[in-house]
Design a protein around this motif. Structure first.
Motif, PDB file in Angstrom:
ATOM      1  N   VAL A 119       0.847  -1.194   0.000  1.00 37.95           N
ATOM      2  CA  VAL A 119       0.000   0.000   0.000  1.00 37.95           C
ATOM      3  C   VAL A 119       0.881   1.242   0.000  1.00 37.95           C
ATOM      4  N   ILE A 120       0.560   2.199  -0.860  1.00 40.69           N
ATOM      5  CA  ILE A 120       1.283   3.460  -0.968  1.00 40.69           C
ATOM      6  C   ILE A 120       0.397   4.584  -0.447  1.00 40.69           C
ATOM      7  N   ALA A 121       0.987   5.492   0.311  1.00 39.54           N
ATOM      8  CA  ALA A 121       0.278   6.697   0.757  1.00 39.54           C
ATOM      9  C   ALA A 121       0.884   7.901   0.076  1.00 39.54           C
ATOM     10  N   PRO A 185      10.274   6.801  -3.487  1.00 39.19           N
ATOM     11  CA  PRO A 185      10.000   8.029  -2.736  1.00 39.19           C
ATOM     12  C   PRO A 185       9.675   9.225  -3.625  1.00 39.19           C
ATOM     13  N   ALA A 186       8.908   9.010  -4.689  1.00 40.85           N
ATOM     14  CA  ALA A 186       8.576  10.098  -5.611  1.00 40.85           C
ATOM     15  C   ALA A 186       7.892  11.247  -4.885  1.00 40.85           C
ATOM     16  N   GLY A 192       5.175  13.952  -0.722  1.00 42.47           N
ATOM     17  CA  GLY A 192       5.862  12.766  -1.210  1.00 42.47           C
ATOM     18  C   GLY A 192       5.024  11.509  -1.048  1.00 42.47           C
ATOM     19  N   LEU A 193       5.490  10.442  -1.696  1.00 44.67           N
ATOM     20  CA  LEU A 193       4.872   9.128  -1.576  1.00 44.67           C
ATOM     21  C   LEU A 193       5.689   8.281  -0.605  1.00 44.67           C
ATOM     22  N   ARG A 194       5.013   7.418   0.143  1.00 41.92           N
ATOM     23  CA  ARG A 194       5.695   6.510   1.062  1.00 41.92           C
ATOM     24  C   ARG A 194       4.939   5.181   1.096  1.00 41.92           C
ATOM     25  N   TRP A 195       5.636   4.146   1.534  1.00 41.44           N
ATOM     26  CA  TRP A 195       5.009   2.846   1.685  1.00 41.44           C
ATOM     27  C   TRP A 195       4.314   2.767   3.046  1.00 41.44           C
TER      28      TRP A 195
END
Length: 236
Positions: A119-121, A185-186, A192-195
């Motif tokens: 899952v990406i947040a 980590p785009a 930003g995006l994180r796992w």
């Protein structure tokens, strides 16, 4: 050369390391995407870009690869380029929904004993990665779920009030064959995006376990209906 991962979260420390991890560890084809300019606009230059920082730029999505040499060369030229993964085929597909709804869906799945995958947040959004599916397959599944939710009579429909179980919320997006998503980590517009749930433990090599979309859709649709509609424009 081995990619560098954060031991606690399994996240790569740089976009290059993340790209190599996707390609070498998990077998997901990737390519560099359009970044975010200092003024917050997308590098693609389109004023109305619908996915700033989260789409391919040069090369096109069809060039995505798992070849580590190509990945290193791309990110040697653009070290801060976000990692973009075309969805479907050899790579996961994804279901995107508002963050609050995503958190609720994961909690509901846990209570039901249904296992979720990676899952990406991102800024206001969750992306649940699922096993590849064909769009006609997804359409048939959604139609069958909507048909099952329809009331048996007009009286039953009136009694249901505002439940509106016979629709797919516009806040939910499906990234299937021919689509793409950005990976941590785009940095996209807004942050930003994180796992939230990384693929594996960050050390294993090989296919990542992914749930079927069919196993998650009930909880996802129910959670999505609890939030406001968003219209047609979403950041990613």
């Amino acid at each position: 050369m081995r990619e560098i991962l954060d031991g606690r979260s399994g996240e790569a420390r740089t976009p290059r390391d993340a790209a190599l991890g996707c390609a070498r560890q998990w077998g997901w084809p990737v390519l560099p995407g359009a970044g975010i300019r200092p003024d917050g606009r997308c590098e693609c230059g389109r004023p109305e870009c619908a996915a700033p920082g989260a789409h391919p730029l040069d090369p096109e999505a069809l060039a995505a690869t798992t070849d580590a040499r190509m990945v290193r060369w791309w990110w040697s030229r653009r070290p801060e380029a976000p990692v973009v993964m075309p969805t479907g085929g050899r790579a996961p597909c994804a279901i995107a929904l508002p963050a609050a709804a995503g958190h609720r869906a994961l909690a509901d799945l846990g209570r039901l004993g249904v296992r979720a995958g990676p899952v990406i947040a991102g800024p206001g959004r969750y992306l649940l990665l699922v096993a590849p599916y064909e769009l006609p397959e997804l359409g048939e599944l959604l139609c069958s779920m909507m048909d099952a939710a329809l009331p048996a009579s007009p009286e039953a429909g009136a009694a249901a009030g505002n439940a509106r179980t016979d629709r797919v919320p516009t806040s939910i997006r499906f990234h299937g064959e021919g689509g793409y998503i950005a990976l941590p980590p785009a940095r996209v517009r807004g942050g930003g995006l994180r796992w939230v749930r990384p693929p594996g433990d960050g050390n294993g090599v090989g296919p990542v376990w992914l749930p079927r979309a069919a196993d998650l859709l009930g909880a996802v649709l129910a959670a999505g209906r609890t939030g406001p509609e968003t219209g047609s424009r979403l950041r990613h």
